[in-house]
Design an enzyme around this catalytic site. Structure first.
Site, mmCIF file in Angstrom:
data_model
loop_
_atom_site.group_PDB
_atom_site.id
_atom_site.type_symbol
_atom_site.label_atom_id
_atom_site.label_comp_id
_atom_site.label_asym_id
_atom_site.label_seq_id
_atom_site.Cartn_x
_atom_site.Cartn_y
_atom_site.Cartn_z
ATOM 1 N N ASP A 138 0.850 -1.191 0.000
ATOM 2 C CA ASP A 138 0.000 0.000 0.000
ATOM 3 C C ASP A 138 0.885 1.240 0.000
ATOM 4 O OD1 ASP A 138 -2.338 1.394 -0.068
ATOM 5 O OD2 ASP A 138 -2.735 1.260 2.083
ATOM 6 N N TYR A 140 1.245 5.646 -0.650
ATOM 7 C CA TYR A 140 0.747 6.862 0.018
ATOM 8 C C TYR A 140 0.854 7.964 -1.031
ATOM 9 C CZ TYR A 140 0.322 9.553 4.474
ATOM 10 O OH TYR A 140 -0.097 10.318 5.541
ATOM 11 N N HIS A 145 -3.883 13.758 0.451
ATOM 12 C CA HIS A 145 -4.123 12.929 1.644
ATOM 13 C C HIS A 145 -2.958 13.077 2.626
ATOM 14 C CE1 HIS A 145 -5.205 9.514 4.157
ATOM 15 N NE2 HIS A 145 -4.047 8.925 3.895
ATOM 16 N N ARG A 154 1.236 17.318 12.524
ATOM 17 C CA ARG A 154 2.355 18.280 12.475
ATOM 18 C C ARG A 154 1.885 19.527 11.730
ATOM 19 N NH1 ARG A 154 3.880 13.445 10.711
ATOM 20 N NH2 ARG A 154 3.562 14.171 8.580
ATOM 21 N N GLU A 210 -10.787 3.784 3.660
ATOM 22 C CA GLU A 210 -9.883 4.564 2.810
ATOM 23 C C GLU A 210 -10.210 4.250 1.356
ATOM 24 O OE1 GLU A 210 -5.786 3.935 4.048
ATOM 25 O OE2 GLU A 210 -5.983 5.466 5.611
ATOM 26 N N GLU A 212 -9.313 3.825 -2.231
ATOM 27 C CA GLU A 212 -8.058 3.576 -2.946
ATOM 28 C C GLU A 212 -8.321 2.839 -4.256
ATOM 29 O OE1 GLU A 212 -4.765 2.083 -0.751
ATOM 30 O OE2 GLU A 212 -5.421 2.940 1.168
ATOM 31 N N ASP A 244 -9.119 0.231 2.174
ATOM 32 C CA ASP A 244 -8.137 -0.122 3.210
ATOM 33 C C ASP A 244 -8.720 0.271 4.573
ATOM 34 O OD1 ASP A 244 -5.854 -0.677 4.646
ATOM 35 O OD2 ASP A 244 -4.862 1.208 4.123
ATOM 36 N N ARG A 248 -8.300 3.605 13.533
ATOM 37 C CA ARG A 248 -7.380 4.718 13.806
ATOM 38 C C ARG A 248 -6.839 4.696 15.223
ATOM 39 N NH1 ARG A 248 -6.136 5.790 8.695
ATOM 40 N NH2 ARG A 248 -7.888 6.586 7.488
ATOM 41 N N GLN A 251 -4.189 2.049 15.262
ATOM 42 C CA GLN A 251 -3.095 2.561 14.423
ATOM 43 C C GLN A 251 -2.283 3.632 15.162
ATOM 44 O OE1 GLN A 251 -4.545 4.399 10.809
ATOM 45 N NE2 GLN A 251 -2.501 4.809 10.003
ATOM 46 N N TYR A 255 1.727 2.693 15.628
ATOM 47 C CA TYR A 255 2.424 2.942 14.355
ATOM 48 C C TYR A 255 3.865 3.398 14.499
ATOM 49 C CZ TYR A 255 2.318 8.108 14.215
ATOM 50 O OH TYR A 255 2.536 9.440 14.443
ATOM 51 N N LYS A 264 -4.566 -2.065 10.434
ATOM 52 C CA LYS A 264 -4.860 -2.108 8.997
ATOM 53 C C LYS A 264 -5.144 -3.514 8.486
ATOM 54 C CE LYS A 264 -3.652 2.177 7.490
ATOM 55 N NZ LYS A 264 -4.501 3.000 6.614
ATOM 56 N N THR A 268 -9.207 -5.963 4.094
ATOM 57 C CA THR A 268 -9.034 -5.006 2.991
ATOM 58 C C THR A 268 -9.950 -5.482 1.866
ATOM 59 O OG1 THR A 268 -6.712 -4.741 3.629
ATOM 60 C CG2 THR A 268 -7.348 -3.904 1.463
ATOM 61 N N THR A 371 -4.871 6.341 0.057
ATOM 62 C CA THR A 371 -6.120 7.097 -0.026
ATOM 63 C C THR A 371 -6.038 8.156 -1.126
ATOM 64 O OG1 THR A 371 -6.340 6.799 2.342
ATOM 65 C CG2 THR A 371 -7.755 8.454 1.328
ATOM 66 N N GLU A 385 -9.942 12.466 7.426
ATOM 67 C CA GLU A 385 -9.833 13.771 6.778
ATOM 68 C C GLU A 385 -11.160 14.528 6.790
ATOM 69 O OE1 GLU A 385 -7.549 13.835 2.903
ATOM 70 O OE2 GLU A 385 -7.579 11.693 3.308
HETATM 71 CA CA CA Z 1 -4.078 3.008 2.917
#
Ligand code: CA
Length: 447
Positions: A138, A140, A145, A154, A210, A212, A244, A248, A251, A255, A264, A268, A371, A385
């Site tokens: 997978d 990114y 996203h 951040r 997600e 995808e 996906d 959260r 995760q 992570y 995750k 799927t 995503t 999001e």
């Molecule tokens: Ca994903």
């Protein structure tokens, strides 16, 4: 003077010629199906109009004669891996033969229509995963996203400094890929506690989807032999839609420092029909121009043809249907409209990068995009999001969602459309959330 587009090719199967047909003659996606009433085993098929042409039956009746014994055998396998392994020249020959068999002017239309086992109504078929996926990666690849999510963690530096140089990805779990329609059981896991408190084990309270797309690798590459960017696109067989599912809370706790894991890999979902790259050919577009100051791709990711038309113009949508909406007869609600062309990296760049260290891809390996969010506020491809502004998603009937609840169904769909060309559907990828299983007892069971 504007050129008048040629009329789309027509099939002797009337349903394929309807304006809103999901499977016109120009499409011809491949899938694996069985017919429960006939107790048939899973086999490859191609969708046309309201039915599926059974490729095993087609091969058995000699309709694919002259295309080679490898193809004949591949059409009798319970998964598409063998077909994917044969490469673009054979894929093209098969597509040309199927187009000929199914076109309005086909000399064999009458004979084909009379074959008792050649066609199965789509409504009667059970669809299976199209391929035995042994490697699932997978990426990114949507910068929108990455920025939207990065901003949550951040605010002053949403994008990591490596993002515009290197396609970011991780190895996913192939064993928990499920076909569209299969239920998604709410996972249990370690849920972080309030600051200073220990985590607990239980059902995720932050379940997300997600949006995808995922590309199937065709012919593999030998271990140690990178695929050059100039040849990478031709190694891709086709594309599906992929959800996906992401917990959260699990995760967020697990992570760091190694990335996604149990948040995750519990499920799927994958759409059942593989849209071939050949069918998508008229919808190829240049990737989005890079912003001023962005670096050019390094030479191993840079190819003139890929820069000219390496992206795919495909609208992608997400609908949601809660249990209460379903019970009230309310239609699914559109909550995202994005486009595959928004990705920062092209499919060929993803494949070239994946093999650039010598990693070997095998036929049927799956490369998902990550995503697919776009620049617009209504093009956000996950709840993380969508709800990042602080307001949960409002549903008809007064419900709202920060995260998915049991009974919620998420429906991904997509299509390509251009004036003068038939609409090519990317299919549907559906999944409804089922309640978490009872938590394991603390007693040890003897085996
Ligand atoms: Ca994903």
């Amino acid at each position: 003077m504007t050129a008048v587009p040629a009329a789309p090719p027509r099939s002797w199967i009337a349903e394929a010629n309807l304006e809103d047909a999901d499977f016109p003659l120009a499409h011809l996606p491949y899938g694996v199906f069985s017919h429960p009433l006939h107790k048939s085993s899973p086999r490859p098929g191609v969708a046309i109009g309201d039915r599926i042409l059974d490729l095993a039956a087609a091969a058995g009746h000699g309709l694919l004669a002259g295309l080679g014994s490898d193809l004949d055998q591949a059409c009798r396998e319970p998964a598409l891996n063998a077909l994917m392994a044969l490469g673009p020249r054979v894929w093209s020959a098969l597509r040309a033969r199927l187009t000929d068999l199914l076109s309005e002017n086909s000399s064999r239309a009458a004979a084909l229509a009379r074959l008792p086992d050649a066609f199965t109504p789509l409504a009667d078929a059970v669809m299976h995963l199209p391929a035995l996926v042994r490697g699932y990666t997978d990426f990114y690849a949507s910068i929108h996203h990455a920025e939207n999510v990065g901003r949550l963690f951040r605010p002053d530096q949403p994008l990591m400094p490596n993002y515009k140089w290197v396609p970011i990805g991780y190895h996913g779990r192939a064993s928990s890929l499920i076909v569209s329609g299969a239920p998604v059981v709410r996972p249990c896991g370690q849920i972080p506690g309030p600051p200073g408190q220990p985590p607990s084990y239980g059902p995720s309270r932050s379940l997300d989807f997600e949006l995808e797309a995922a590309f199937f690798a065709g012919p593999g590459n030998a271990l140690g032999e990178p695929v050059p960017i100039s040849g990478a696109g031709a190694r891709i067989f086709g594309v599906c839609l992929l959800n996906d599912w992401s917990a959260r809370d699990i995760q967020r706790w697990e992570y760091q420092p190694l990335g996604p894991f149990l948040g995750k890999n519990f499920a799927t979902s994958l759409s059942p029909w593989v849209v071939t790259m050949e069918a998508l050919e008229p919808y190829r577009v240049p990737p989005p121009p890079r912003a001023a100051g962005d670096p050019a791709p390094l030479p191993y990711l840079l190819d003139a043809e890929d820069q000219r038309r390496g992206a795919i113009d495909a609208v992608l949508e997400v609908h949601i249907l809660s249990a209460r909406m379903r019970a009230s007869g309310v239609a699914p609600l559109l909550i995202c409209r994005s486009n595959l062309r928004h990705l920062y990296w092209t499919p060929a760049q993803l494949l070239a990068h994946h093999t650039s260290n010598g990693c070997n891809l095998e036929p049927g390996d799956l490369l998902a995009t990550g995503t697919v969010s776009g620049p617009a506020p209504d093009a956000r491809g996950c709840l993380l999001e969508i709800a990042s502004g602080g307001s949960p998603l409002a549903l008809p009937g007064g419900e709202s969602r920060a995260w998915l609840e049991d009974g919620d169904e998420v429906i991904l769909s997509g299509y390509c459309q251009r004036p003068g060309l038939p609409r090519i559907s990317l299919g549907r990828c559906r999944g409804a959330v089922a309640s978490a299983l009872p938590q394991p007892a603390s007693t040890v069971r003897e085996y």
